[in-house]
Design a protein around this motif. Structure first.
Motif, PDB file in Angstrom:
ATOM      1  N   ASN A 181       0.796  -1.227  -0.005  1.00 30.89           N
ATOM      2  CA  ASN A 181      -0.045   0.059   0.085  1.00 30.89           C
ATOM      3  C   ASN A 181       0.769   1.236   0.021  1.00 30.89           C
ATOM      4  O   ASN A 181       0.612   2.130  -0.803  1.00 30.89           O
ATOM      5  N   GLU A 204       2.339   1.845  -3.360  1.00 32.06           N
ATOM      6  CA  GLU A 204       1.397   2.326  -4.242  1.00 32.06           C
ATOM      7  C   GLU A 204       0.819   3.635  -4.024  1.00 32.06           C
ATOM      8  O   GLU A 204       0.330   4.662  -4.921  1.00 32.06           O
ATOM      9  N   LYS A 219      -8.223   2.029  -5.918  1.00 34.45           N
ATOM     10  CA  LYS A 219      -7.668   1.660  -6.691  1.00 34.45           C
ATOM     11  C   LYS A 219      -8.308   0.876  -7.960  1.00 34.45           C
ATOM     12  O   LYS A 219      -9.194  -0.034  -7.836  1.00 34.45           O
ATOM     13  N   GLY A 249      -6.449  -6.047   1.310  1.00 37.47           N
ATOM     14  CA  GLY A 249      -5.313  -5.968   2.041  1.00 37.47           C
ATOM     15  C   GLY A 249      -5.225  -5.472   3.534  1.00 37.47           C
ATOM     16  O   GLY A 249      -4.693  -6.140   4.390  1.00 37.47           O
TER      17      GLY A 249
END
Ligand SMILES: Nc1ncnc2c1ncn2[C@@H]1O[C@H](COP(=O)(O)OP(=O)(O)OP(=O)(O)O)[C@@H](O)[C@H]1O
Ligand SMILES: [Mg+2]
Length: 207
Positions: free
Chosen positions: A117, A120, A166, A173
């Motif tokens: 995460n 990202e 996303k 997650g």
């Protein structure tokens, strides 16, 4: 059988046939589409695995454990992923930290999900810092990024399954992370703002 098996078995059958057909000349023109189908089946399979890991009564195997060792073990993997996207990974591991009672696989999953995460969340050239320290009472694991922070409407619902902003996200997650933290009697704290986000996990019961 479990719901996992009930769904996975038919998927496996379909996957097997696709693989078989892929090798046949008569399907030569569909070979690439079959590859996509197989990839999608694999994706469905891993979403099922991830979703099932949310189960409350899941058995875990708690053993004394040094967080630094786990982070060091995962580092090559994390580093490679970040490098590929032009992002920086920094480790700040406190030496001689006490161990925690933990399930190795779950801790690996926790670190990987939070780090993914963070990677990202930052743009090219951004930085992710993984750190450990002992604050006198708790063993603290922190994943910090220089991303743009978590919007308030997402922050309020953090940890809800299938919450995602996303395009290719599943939104499992963090749900998995919160469950892992709960099973370890640990606490998760999220500090977020325009300068980035830090996920702090505090483990009690040092051994
Ligand atoms: N470090 C972070 N910085 C900014 N936003 C974050 C961060 N971590 C999580 N989020 C927000 O929380 C949402 C949920 O995260 P979560 O990891 O559960 O799902 P995901 O990353 O979207 O998909 P996946 O299932 O692949 O992990 C993300 O879509 C994102 O909007
Ligand atoms: Mg994620």
């Amino acid at each position: 059988a479990s719901i996992g098996h009930e769904i996975r078995n038919p998927l496996t059958t379909v996957r097997g046939f696709l693989q078989l057909f892929q090798g046949r000349n008569e399907y030569a023109q569909d070979k690439q589409n079959m590859e996509v189908m197989i990839t999608e089946l694999d994706r469905a399979n891993s979403i099922i695995t991830e979703f099932l890991s949310l189960a409350k009564n899941r058995m875990i195997n708690l053993k004394p454990h040094n967080l630094n060792r786990t982070i060091e073990g995962l580092y090559p993997l994390i580093y490679a992923a970040a490098l590929l996207e032009g992002k920086e990974i920094c480790l700040e591991l406190a030496p001689d930290i006490p161990g925690v009672l933990a399930d190795e696989n779950e801790i690996r999953q926790l670190i990987l999900n939070l780090t993914r995460n963070a990677i990202e969340a930052v743009s090219k050239g951004g930085k992710v810092t993984i750190s450990t320290c002992f604050d006198g009472k708790y063993m603290v694991l922190a994943i910090k990024d220089t991303g743009c922070g978590i919007p308030a409407e997402i922050y309020e619902k953090l940890g809800m399954p299938f919450l995602t902003t996303k395009e290719n996200g599943t939104g499992l997650g963090l749900a998995v992370c919160y469950r892992i933290v709960q099973r370890h009697n640990a606490r998760i704290e999220v500090i977020t703002g325009a300068g980035g986000t830090t996920f702090c996990v505090r483990f009690s019961r040092p051994v």
